[in-house]
Design an enzyme around this catalytic site. Sequence first.
Site, short mmCIF file in Angstrom:
data_model
loop_
_atom_site.label_atom_id
_atom_site.label_comp_id
_atom_site.label_asym_id
_atom_site.label_seq_id
_atom_site.Cartn_x
_atom_site.Cartn_y
_atom_site.Cartn_z
N SER A 41 1.24 8.11 1.38
CA SER A 41 2.47 8.71 1.92
C SER A 41 2.45 10.18 1.55
O SER A 41 3.14 10.63 0.65
CB SER A 41 3.69 8.00 1.34
N HIS A 153 3.16 1.48 1.26
CA HIS A 153 2.28 0.84 0.27
C HIS A 153 2.26 -0.68 0.36
O HIS A 153 1.64 -1.34 -0.47
CB HIS A 153 2.71 1.24 -1.15
N GLN A 161 9.92 2.84 -0.69
CA GLN A 161 8.53 2.69 -1.14
C GLN A 161 8.38 2.15 -2.58
O GLN A 161 7.54 1.31 -2.84
CB GLN A 161 7.85 4.05 -1.03
N GLU A 162 9.19 2.65 -3.51
CA GLU A 162 8.95 2.31 -4.92
C GLU A 162 10.24 2.01 -5.68
O GLU A 162 11.18 2.80 -5.65
CB GLU A 162 8.23 3.47 -5.64
N GLU A 203 0.17 -0.30 -5.36
CA GLU A 203 0.29 0.17 -6.75
C GLU A 203 0.49 -0.98 -7.73
O GLU A 203 0.91 -0.78 -8.86
CB GLU A 203 1.42 1.20 -6.84
N ASP A 240 11.71 5.67 -5.72
CA ASP A 240 11.08 6.62 -4.81
C ASP A 240 11.15 6.03 -3.40
O ASP A 240 10.23 5.34 -2.97
CB ASP A 240 9.62 6.90 -5.19
N GLU A 281 13.55 9.91 -6.44
CA GLU A 281 12.52 10.81 -5.91
C GLU A 281 12.51 10.75 -4.39
O GLU A 281 12.63 9.67 -3.82
CB GLU A 281 11.16 10.35 -6.48
N ASP A 308 8.88 15.33 -4.47
CA ASP A 308 7.44 15.01 -4.36
C ASP A 308 6.92 15.64 -3.06
O ASP A 308 6.41 16.76 -3.06
CB ASP A 308 7.27 13.49 -4.39
N LYS A 333 1.49 16.17 -9.21
CA LYS A 333 0.30 15.46 -8.72
C LYS A 333 -0.81 16.48 -8.51
O LYS A 333 -0.80 17.23 -7.53
CB LYS A 333 0.59 14.81 -7.36
N HIS A 361 0.43 9.51 -10.64
CA HIS A 361 -0.81 9.03 -10.00
C HIS A 361 -0.67 9.15 -8.49
O HIS A 361 0.35 9.64 -7.99
CB HIS A 361 -1.01 7.56 -10.39
N ARG A 362 -1.67 8.67 -7.74
CA ARG A 362 -1.56 8.48 -6.29
C ARG A 362 -1.69 6.99 -5.99
O ARG A 362 -2.16 6.22 -6.83
CB ARG A 362 -2.68 9.23 -5.54
N SER A 363 -1.32 6.60 -4.78
CA SER A 363 -1.41 5.17 -4.45
C SER A 363 -2.87 4.71 -4.37
O SER A 363 -3.19 3.57 -4.66
CB SER A 363 -0.66 4.87 -3.16
N LYS A 384 4.54 8.27 -13.95
CA LYS A 384 4.50 7.03 -13.16
C LYS A 384 3.07 6.76 -12.75
O LYS A 384 2.35 7.66 -12.31
CB LYS A 384 5.44 7.09 -11.95
O1 2PG Z 1 4.88 8.89 -3.03
C1 2PG Z 1 4.35 8.84 -4.14
O2 2PG Z 1 4.98 9.25 -5.10
C2 2PG Z 1 2.92 8.39 -4.30
C3 2PG Z 1 2.53 7.82 -5.62
O3 2PG Z 1 3.31 6.75 -6.05
O4 2PG Z 1 2.40 7.70 -3.22
P1 2PG Z 1 1.15 8.33 -2.43
O5 2PG Z 1 0.07 8.56 -3.42
O6 2PG Z 1 0.81 7.32 -1.36
O7 2PG Z 1 1.64 9.62 -1.83
MG MG Z 2 6.70 9.98 -3.96
#
Ligand code: 2PG
Ligand code: MG
Length: 423
Positions: A41, A153, A161-162, A203, A240, A281, A308, A333, A361-363, A384
């Site tokens: 994403s 994800h 998403q999270e 994740e 998130d 987020e 983000d 990131k 991190h990244r997904s 995270k």
């Molecule tokens: O949106 C986010 O914060 C990330 C990580 O959790 O997802 P992605 O790495 O797919 O951008």
């Molecule tokens: Mg994000």
Amino acid sequence: MKIQEIRALEILDSRGFPTLKVTLTLEGGGQGSASVPSGKSTGEYEAAERRDGEAGRHGGKGVRQAVRNVEEVIAPALMGQAFTDQAQIDAVLLHLDATPNKSRLGANALLGVSLAAARAAAARRGLPLHTALHADAHLLPVPCFNVLNGGAHADNPLAFQEFMLVPAGRPTYAEALRAGAECYHALARLLEDRGMSVSVGDEGGFAPQIEQPEDALDLLVRAVERAGYHPGEDVFIALDPAANGFYRDGRYVFGGRSLSSAQLTDLYRDWLGRYPILSLEDGLSEEDRDGWAHLTRALGRRVQLVGDDLFVTNPERLRQGIAQGLANALLVKPNQIGTLTETWAAAQTARGAGYRLMMSHRSGETDDSFIADLAVAMGTGQIKSGAPARGERLAKYNRLLEIERDLGDRARFAGRAAFGGEA
Ligand SMILES: O=C(O)[C@@H](CO)OP(=O)(O)O
Ligand SMILES: [Mg+2]
């Protein structure tokens, strides 16, 4: 220090797609490797990964050109030169690429070299990475465990998403990790009791067939209680939504609803009264800057609002956002911007404006734990790295256990204070 050799290798990430690992060797000793993660994403303004044109045998686009760029463009330019610090190396990388978004050589190629150089320099000095990056770093971040996955994800109908569990009220990092794992297992039992799937998303969080974010929030609270912890005292919640993913023609469309930006902000306000939410987020789309300004005015004193996709770890975009009063925290990131030096610059810009920091991190991940050391070095107070399960996520969480142990009496757990606000 002089660079003797730089090698790159195409490896696979946690989704089974190609990424690269870079190994850098210094003249006279000192070697470091780093692997590069990849997001799904992604924000519109992230630095560009270099991907080959065709999907390869792994089903994803390869990084052979990025590997070649490391070995045939970057390595010859860096080898034999004397560098005094990371900033000089990163400056050469930026000069070699010479595009605003790193599209020539690829942010993945640049970041691999940048992080491998930091590791090699630490190895040469005989120091752990976090200490090499910042001499008296001692703050252990609060881990934010993404235990329910949706959006890009997972393939469930959950648009957000999270959904993260945040054991900010525990006394140490090790206790926080333990609480996260216990709540994760309690959540699995809860889902099983309800006849719901315990299959997982990218994740490592569960991805049951639920559609409403409120159902996910209720599940989190129940799981915390079932594990024997107190929601809002021991364990909190971070979200998130990654709202870009459900922003359609100026409206937020999810779970059978279609909300304006102001209506979604009201909904978040309502949740703050009902759930122990510490952090939100990308609650709105990166395109909805007026909405972000309103959200920040409305809720910014009560809850952490993390940018983000909004900031993409880019010092310049962050400065614009700060000037417009958007958000109050930065998601950090490294691969969104492409070098370690620029990542530090973004974090410093955020700090200077009183914004908080969450390392991320990244997904699509690897077993590299660089961001664990970086979180401690920067003193972000928050990280995270997905669920407390699956190797690529645990590489970071377990590395933090080692750092906490090695720091001994000097270690401090960031705790609830890392999130500011009243919540
Ligand atoms: O949106 C986010 O914060 C990330 C990580 O959790 O997802 P992605 O790495 O797919 O951008
Ligand atoms: Mg994000």
